[in-house]
Design a protein around this motif. Structure first.
Motif, PDB file in Angstrom:
ATOM      1  N   ARG A  11       0.604  -1.228  -0.332  1.00 49.84           N
ATOM      2  CA  ARG A  11      -0.147   0.135   0.301  1.00 49.84           C
ATOM      3  C   ARG A  11       1.055   1.270   0.280  1.00 49.84           C
ATOM      4  NH1 ARG A  11      -6.025   0.282   2.860  1.00 49.84           N
ATOM      5  NH2 ARG A  11      -6.017   0.813   0.492  1.00 49.84           N
ATOM      6  N   ASN A  13       2.397   4.319   1.098  1.00 50.68           N
ATOM      7  CA  ASN A  13       2.768   5.892   2.036  1.00 50.68           C
ATOM      8  C   ASN A  13       2.766   4.132   3.339  1.00 50.68           C
ATOM      9  OD1 ASN A  13       3.192   7.673   0.487  1.00 50.68           O
ATOM     10  ND2 ASN A  13       0.682   7.881   1.227  1.00 50.68           N
ATOM     11  N   ARG A  15      -0.244   2.433   4.220  1.00 51.56           N
ATOM     12  CA  ARG A  15      -1.003   2.353   4.821  1.00 51.56           C
ATOM     13  C   ARG A  15      -1.394   1.475   5.885  1.00 51.56           C
ATOM     14  NH1 ARG A  15      -6.202   3.669   1.722  1.00 51.56           N
ATOM     15  NH2 ARG A  15      -5.176   3.204   0.156  1.00 51.56           N
ATOM     16  N   ASP A  17      -4.338  -2.037   6.365  1.00 50.43           N
ATOM     17  CA  ASP A  17      -5.619  -2.683   5.805  1.00 50.43           C
ATOM     18  C   ASP A  17      -6.799  -1.206   5.727  1.00 50.43           C
ATOM     19  OD1 ASP A  17      -3.127  -4.343   3.946  1.00 50.43           O
ATOM     20  OD2 ASP A  17      -4.499  -6.094   5.127  1.00 50.43           O
ATOM     21  N   GLN A  19      -7.163   1.639   6.961  1.00 50.10           N
ATOM     22  CA  GLN A  19      -7.097   2.972   6.899  1.00 50.10           C
ATOM     23  C   GLN A  19      -6.882   3.304   5.417  1.00 50.10           C
ATOM     24  OE1 GLN A  19      -2.793   3.727   7.583  1.00 50.10           O
ATOM     25  NE2 GLN A  19      -2.773   6.001   7.856  1.00 50.10           N
ATOM     26  N   ARG A  21      -6.536   7.011   3.107  1.00 48.27           N
ATOM     27  CA  ARG A  21      -5.935   7.843   2.436  1.00 48.27           C
ATOM     28  C   ARG A  21      -6.260   9.456   3.286  1.00 48.27           C
ATOM     29  NH1 ARG A  21      -7.113   7.679  -3.854  1.00 48.27           N
ATOM     30  NH2 ARG A  21      -9.468   6.909  -2.821  1.00 48.27           N
ATOM     31  N   GLY A  42      -6.506  11.106  -0.931  1.00 48.75           N
ATOM     32  CA  GLY A  42      -5.113  10.680  -1.155  1.00 48.75           C
ATOM     33  C   GLY A  42      -5.006  11.848  -2.429  1.00 48.75           C
ATOM     34  N   ASP A 181     -10.256   2.073   0.772  1.00 50.35           N
ATOM     35  CA  ASP A 181      -9.727   3.615   0.552  1.00 50.35           C
ATOM     36  C   ASP A 181      -9.328   3.221  -0.865  1.00 50.35           C
ATOM     37  OD1 ASP A 181      -9.950   5.926  -0.131  1.00 50.35           O
ATOM     38  OD2 ASP A 181      -9.075   6.107   1.019  1.00 50.35           O
ATOM     39  N   ASP A 183      -6.787   2.823  -3.994  1.00 49.21           N
ATOM     40  CA  ASP A 183      -6.562   4.253  -4.760  1.00 49.21           C
ATOM     41  C   ASP A 183      -6.169   2.938  -6.428  1.00 49.21           C
ATOM     42  OD1 ASP A 183      -4.192   2.623  -5.040  1.00 49.21           O
ATOM     43  OD2 ASP A 183      -2.831   4.139  -3.569  1.00 49.21           O
TER      44      ASP A 183
END
Length: 247
Positions: A11, A13, A15, A17, A19, A21, A42, A181, A183
Motif C-alpha cells: 500500500r 505510504n 497504509r 489495510d 486506513q 488515504r 489522497g 479506500d 487507490d
C-alpha cells in the motif's frame, strides 16, 4: 507482479489495510457557487459546487417540495492519459455516478422543508486515482450543506433542510486482503470491488459490489462492510468538523 504472476500488494505510504488515504475537505473554493468544496482522497481530487435555483422540474411542480440533483464529469487531464472532454449524455459511467450522488444527497434532505428550489451539485474530477465517486458524494454533501445554510441565513428558507450527513467509501478484496479506500492500482487489481454510501447515523443508502476476478463468501462480505462503516464514521466526523453541522 511476483514470479508466480500474483499481484504483490504494497500500500502507498505504508497504509494499514483499514486506513483511509489522507482526506481533506476545503470549503469556499469557488466565488460564484452557493456552496463549494475541494475534496481530496489522497491523489484523487474533486471540485464540488452547489447551486440553488428557484423552481423545480416540471414533473415536480405543485408538490410544494424541492429537488436535489447532481452532475459529474472527469476533466481531460484527470488521468495519466488525456481523456476526451465529456458532454452531457455522452458517457454512461458519468450518468451512473451523478445519479448515485443525487440519490445519496436526497437521502439526507427534507425536500418538503426545502420548498420549491432546485439544488444542483456539480462534481468535476480534476485528478483521478481511484474512488472518484466516493469522494464526490463526500464532498458534495459539504457543498450542499453550505449552499443550504447560506439560503437559510439569507431568510430564503426557514430551516436547514438537511436531516443528517452522508458520505461514501470504497472497499475491496485485493491480493487476498480486505482493504479500505482503494487507490487506482489497488482498484485495478481488485478481486472484489465495493462502494458503500451511508448516513451519519449508520444507515446504508447504497451498496455496490462486484466480483471482478473472484467471488466472495459471507464472512468476507461482512468484513468489507465493517471496514466501510468504520471508514464512513471517520469521513462523517471530518465533515462535521469542517461544517460544524449539528452544533
Amino acid at each position: 507482479m511476483g514470479a508466480s504472476g500474483a499481484y504483490e500488494l504494497v500500500r502507498a505510504n505504508g497504509r494499514a489495510d483499514d486506513q483511509l488515504r489522507p482526506v481533506t475537505l476545503t470549503r469556499d473554493v469557488m466565488k460564484n457557487a452557493d456552496g463549494s468544496c475541494l475534496v481530496e482522497f489522497g491523489d484523487t481530487r474533486v471540485l464540488c459546487a452547489a447551486t440553488v435555483e428557484e423552481g423545480v422540474p416540471a414533473w415536480r411542480k405543485g408538490q410544494h417540495a424541492g429537488w436535489v440533483t447532481a452532475e459529474y464529469a472527469m476533466l481531460p487531464a484527470a488521468t495519466n492519459t488525456r481523456g476526451r472532454r465529456e458532454y452531457r449524455g455522452r458517457k454512461g459511467r458519468s450518468m451512473e455516478i451523478e445519479r448515485l450522488v443525487g440519490r445519496s444527497l436526497r437521502a439526507v434532505c427534507d425536500l418538503g422543508r426545502l420548498g420549491e428550489y432546485t439544488v444542483t451539485c456539480d462534481c468535476d474530477v480534476i485528478q483521478a486515482d481511484g474512488g472518484t465517486r466516493t469522494a464526490s458524494v463526500t464532498g458534495a454533501w459539504v457543498a450542499l450543506h453550505d449552499a443550504l445554510r447560506s439560503y437559510m441565513e439569507a431568510g430564503r428558507i426557514s430551516r436547514l433542510p438537511l436531516t443528517g450527513q452522508v458520505a461514501a467509501i470504497s472497499m475491496g478484496l485485493v491480493g487476498g486482503r480486505l482493504l479500505l479506500d482503494l487507490d487506482y492500482p489497488e482498484d485495478s487489481h481488485a478481486q472484489v470491488d465495493m462502494n458503500l454510501v451511508a448516513t451519519g447515523d449508520g444507515g446504508i443508502v447504497e451498496l455496490q459490489g462486484t466480483g471482478e476476478r473472484s467471488t466472495m463468501d459471507r464472512d468476507q462480505l461482512n468484513g468489507l462492510l465493517d471496514l466501510g462503516q468504520a471508514g464512513i464514521a471517520r469521513l462523517v466526523e471530518l465533515q462535521r468538523k469542517v461544517t460544524n453541522f449539528g452544533a
